[in-house]
Enzyme design. Structure first.
Site, PDB file in Angstrom:
ATOM      1  N   HIS A 122      -7.993  -0.184  11.990  1.00  0.00           N
ATOM      2  CA  HIS A 122      -8.659   1.044  11.556  1.00  0.00           C
ATOM      3  C   HIS A 122     -10.074   0.962  12.125  1.00  0.00           C
ATOM      4  O   HIS A 122     -11.045   0.737  11.407  1.00  0.00           O
ATOM      5  CB  HIS A 122      -8.674   1.073  10.029  1.00  0.00           C
ATOM      6  CG  HIS A 122      -9.001   2.411   9.430  1.00  0.00           C
ATOM      7  ND1 HIS A 122      -9.491   3.465  10.170  1.00  0.00           N
ATOM      8  CD2 HIS A 122      -8.899   2.857   8.151  1.00  0.00           C
ATOM      9  CE1 HIS A 122      -9.681   4.492   9.348  1.00  0.00           C
ATOM     10  NE2 HIS A 122      -9.327   4.152   8.129  1.00  0.00           N
ATOM     11  N   ARG A 176      -3.775   9.433  12.787  1.00  0.00           N
ATOM     12  CA  ARG A 176      -3.428   8.355  11.862  1.00  0.00           C
ATOM     13  C   ARG A 176      -1.911   8.327  11.763  1.00  0.00           C
ATOM     14  O   ARG A 176      -1.276   9.369  11.615  1.00  0.00           O
ATOM     15  CB  ARG A 176      -4.037   8.617  10.489  1.00  0.00           C
ATOM     16  CG  ARG A 176      -3.425   7.752   9.410  1.00  0.00           C
ATOM     17  CD  ARG A 176      -4.123   7.879   8.088  1.00  0.00           C
ATOM     18  NE  ARG A 176      -5.406   7.202   8.116  1.00  0.00           N
ATOM     19  CZ  ARG A 176      -6.084   6.863   7.013  1.00  0.00           C
ATOM     20  NH1 ARG A 176      -5.607   7.159   5.819  1.00  0.00           N
ATOM     21  NH2 ARG A 176      -7.236   6.253   7.103  1.00  0.00           N
ATOM     22  N   ARG A 217     -10.558  10.572   2.704  1.00  0.00           N
ATOM     23  CA  ARG A 217     -11.870  10.299   3.280  1.00  0.00           C
ATOM     24  C   ARG A 217     -11.892  10.345   4.796  1.00  0.00           C
ATOM     25  O   ARG A 217     -12.762  10.966   5.407  1.00  0.00           O
ATOM     26  CB  ARG A 217     -12.351   8.904   2.868  1.00  0.00           C
ATOM     27  CG  ARG A 217     -13.047   8.849   1.586  1.00  0.00           C
ATOM     28  CD  ARG A 217     -12.834   7.495   0.957  1.00  0.00           C
ATOM     29  NE  ARG A 217     -11.459   7.438   0.481  1.00  0.00           N
ATOM     30  CZ  ARG A 217     -11.097   7.816  -0.730  1.00  0.00           C
ATOM     31  NH1 ARG A 217     -11.987   8.187  -1.588  1.00  0.00           N
ATOM     32  NH2 ARG A 217      -9.829   7.814  -1.099  1.00  0.00           N
ATOM     33  N   THR A 218     -10.931   9.656   5.424  1.00  0.00           N
ATOM     34  CA  THR A 218     -10.968   9.577   6.882  1.00  0.00           C
ATOM     35  C   THR A 218     -10.780  10.977   7.460  1.00  0.00           C
ATOM     36  O   THR A 218     -11.485  11.392   8.381  1.00  0.00           O
ATOM     37  CB  THR A 218      -9.887   8.608   7.393  1.00  0.00           C
ATOM     38  OG1 THR A 218     -10.079   7.362   6.726  1.00  0.00           O
ATOM     39  CG2 THR A 218      -9.986   8.395   8.888  1.00  0.00           C
ATOM     40  N   LYS A 235      12.008  19.476  13.817  1.00  0.00           N
ATOM     41  CA  LYS A 235      13.162  20.049  14.532  1.00  0.00           C
ATOM     42  C   LYS A 235      13.704  19.061  15.559  1.00  0.00           C
ATOM     43  O   LYS A 235      14.490  19.438  16.415  1.00  0.00           O
ATOM     44  CB  LYS A 235      12.737  21.323  15.267  1.00  0.00           C
ATOM     45  CG  LYS A 235      12.251  22.442  14.386  1.00  0.00           C
ATOM     46  CD  LYS A 235      12.006  23.667  15.278  1.00  0.00           C
ATOM     47  CE  LYS A 235      11.124  24.693  14.648  1.00  0.00           C
ATOM     48  NZ  LYS A 235      10.583  25.616  15.663  1.00  0.00           N
TER      49      LYS A 235
HETATM   50  C1  NCD Z   1      -8.179   2.696   4.027  1.00  0.00           C
HETATM   51  C2  NCD Z   1      -6.960   2.882   4.909  1.00  0.00           C
HETATM   52  O1  NCD Z   1      -6.409   3.975   5.000  1.00  0.00           O
HETATM   53  O2  NCD Z   1      -6.584   1.892   5.532  1.00  0.00           O
HETATM   54  N1  NCD Z   1      -8.675   3.907   3.541  1.00  0.00           N
HETATM   55  C3  NCD Z   1      -9.602   4.567   4.292  1.00  0.00           C
HETATM   56  O3  NCD Z   1      -9.367   4.946   5.414  1.00  0.00           O
HETATM   57  N2  NCD Z   1     -10.816   4.732   3.751  1.00  0.00           N
HETATM   58  C4  NCD Z   1      -7.996   1.698   2.964  1.00  0.00           C
HETATM   59  C5  NCD Z   1      -6.862   1.842   2.003  1.00  0.00           C
HETATM   60  O4  NCD Z   1      -6.065   2.788   2.070  1.00  0.00           O
HETATM   61  O5  NCD Z   1      -6.766   0.973   1.143  1.00  0.00           O
END
Ligand code: NCD
Length: 360
Positions: free
Chosen positions: A171, A138, A88-89, A117
């Site tokens: 997040h 991320r 999703r993100t 590498k």
């Molecule tokens: C969340 C995350 O990655 O922290 N997911 C997301 O970004 N929608 C929540 C999760 O992984 O439980």
């Protein structure tokens, strides 16, 4: 005086409390250049982002509107650097960039990049800054996006970083979309104020609630109830922040007794990818922290049910069709609020608001 990341060493910056980092990250007009922490957003900024997201969402309904949006940042490119799983993100940032006409590149597996590498992450990220104008990242590592923001502010070609999930810590853009969803849910009933928000699940290791709790603290008279077995309760660091801000909050293991008070229920999954000796998920009974038809019968007619997704079985599919189940709309809101954040970062806010006023 304006605070700049080129005027402070990494060690000195790293050692600052987050509140003192904010002026470096939001250098002009309180607007984030790098987006790393929920603490960078106060209530006026959250309202402003919500308004901008609403405009983008409305403009995007027509072809001429989409054509307008698509030329806004078509001269800039974004790198989506995701060294931790994401659907999703990743997709919502990708879509947000597409809405604004921003071409994207991606690394989703460090095995396919030169880090494999032996290149340092720092050098990899500097390499990206030669080709791109924004890095969305991320990482399983808590402070990596923060470190990269410092590195990139000090690079020959400084570019902004957006944190799309930093280990178990934060997040912030998920919290932005959660707030936007709550603002939209309550917009015809007095807005996001005087509400009880119940957050449930693995609050110790779930980064979404850690960011959301801090954003909710910006809104008047919001009571926060954290529901979890003791081993998964919200961290003492977040509790201290809420206490210092005078937020009314409570910790409990009794989900069913608090459900009738809730205006929103925010469910989360057990984050068992972080399991170790102190948090062995399988040894914990989580059967009382699930939402199904029995729980649906306990909430008020207007209460909304949220989840950052992905879900396991903590929300039963039996309730997906109930109008109070907001998690799919919440997910789509992520695309709009991320487009708004990127537009704000690249100075397109006024053009979007003007187009909205003139055309819709
Ligand atoms: C969340 C995350 O990655 O922290 N997911 C997301 O970004 N929608 C929540 C999760 O992984 O439980």
């Amino acid at each position: 005086m304006r605070k700049k990341l080129i005027d402070i060493s990494w060690d000195a910056f790293r050692a600052l409390p987050v509140a003192e980092k904010v002026p470096y990250l939001n250098p002009v007009g309180g607007i984030p250049y790098h987006t790393l922490f929920a603490q960078q957003f106060d209530r006026p900024l959250l309202e402003r982002l919500g308004t901008l997201a609403n405009s983008i969402r409305t403009i995007a309904k027509t072809r001429s509107g989409m054509d307008f949006l698509r030329q806004l940042i078509s001269h800039k490119r974004a790198m989506l650097y995701f060294s931790q799983p994401s659907s999703r993100t990743f997709l919502s940032f990708y879509s947000a960039c597409q809405i604004l006409g921003m071409p994207t590149g991606e690394v989703r597996d460090t095995a396919t990049s030169s880090e494999f590498k032996g290149e340092s992450c720092e050098d990899s990220v500097r390499t990206f800054s030669s080709y791109f104008d924004l890095i969305v990242m991320r990482s399983p590592e808590k402070g990596l996006a923060e470190h990269m923001s410092w590195v990139l502010s000090n690079a020959e070609r400084p570019i902004p970083v957006i944190n799309a999930g930093s280990g178990q810590d934060q997040h912030p853009t998920q919290a932005l979309l959660d707030i936007y969803t709550l603002q939209r849910s309550f917009e015809r009933a007095g807005g996001l104020r005087d509400r009880t928000i119940v957050m449930v699940g693995d609050l110790a290791r779930g980064r979404t609630v850690r960011s959301l709790a801090q954003l909710l603290a910006n809104f008047p008279n919001i009571r926060q109830i954290f529901v979890a077995p003791p081993v998964f309760q919200i961290g003492t660091d977040i509790q201290e922040i809420l206490r210092a801000k005078g937020v009314d909050f409570e910790l409990t293991g009794d989900f069913h007794s608090v459900l009738p008070q809730a205006d929103a229920v925010y469910m989360t999954r057990i984050q068992d990818e972080w399991d170790d000796e102190t948090h062995p998920s399988r040894a914990v009974d989580i059967s009382n922290f699930k939402f199904g038809l029995r729980e649906l019968a306990l909430i008020k007619p207007q209460t909304v049910i949220l989840h950052p997704l992905p879900r396991r079985d903590e929300i039963s599919t039996d309730i997906d069709r109930d109008p109070r189940a907001m998690y799919w709309r919440q997910m789509r809101n992520g695309m709009w609020i991320r487009a708004a954040l990127i537009a704000l970062t690249f100075g397109c806010e006024n053009r979007i608001l003007e187009f909205h006023r003139a055309n819709v």
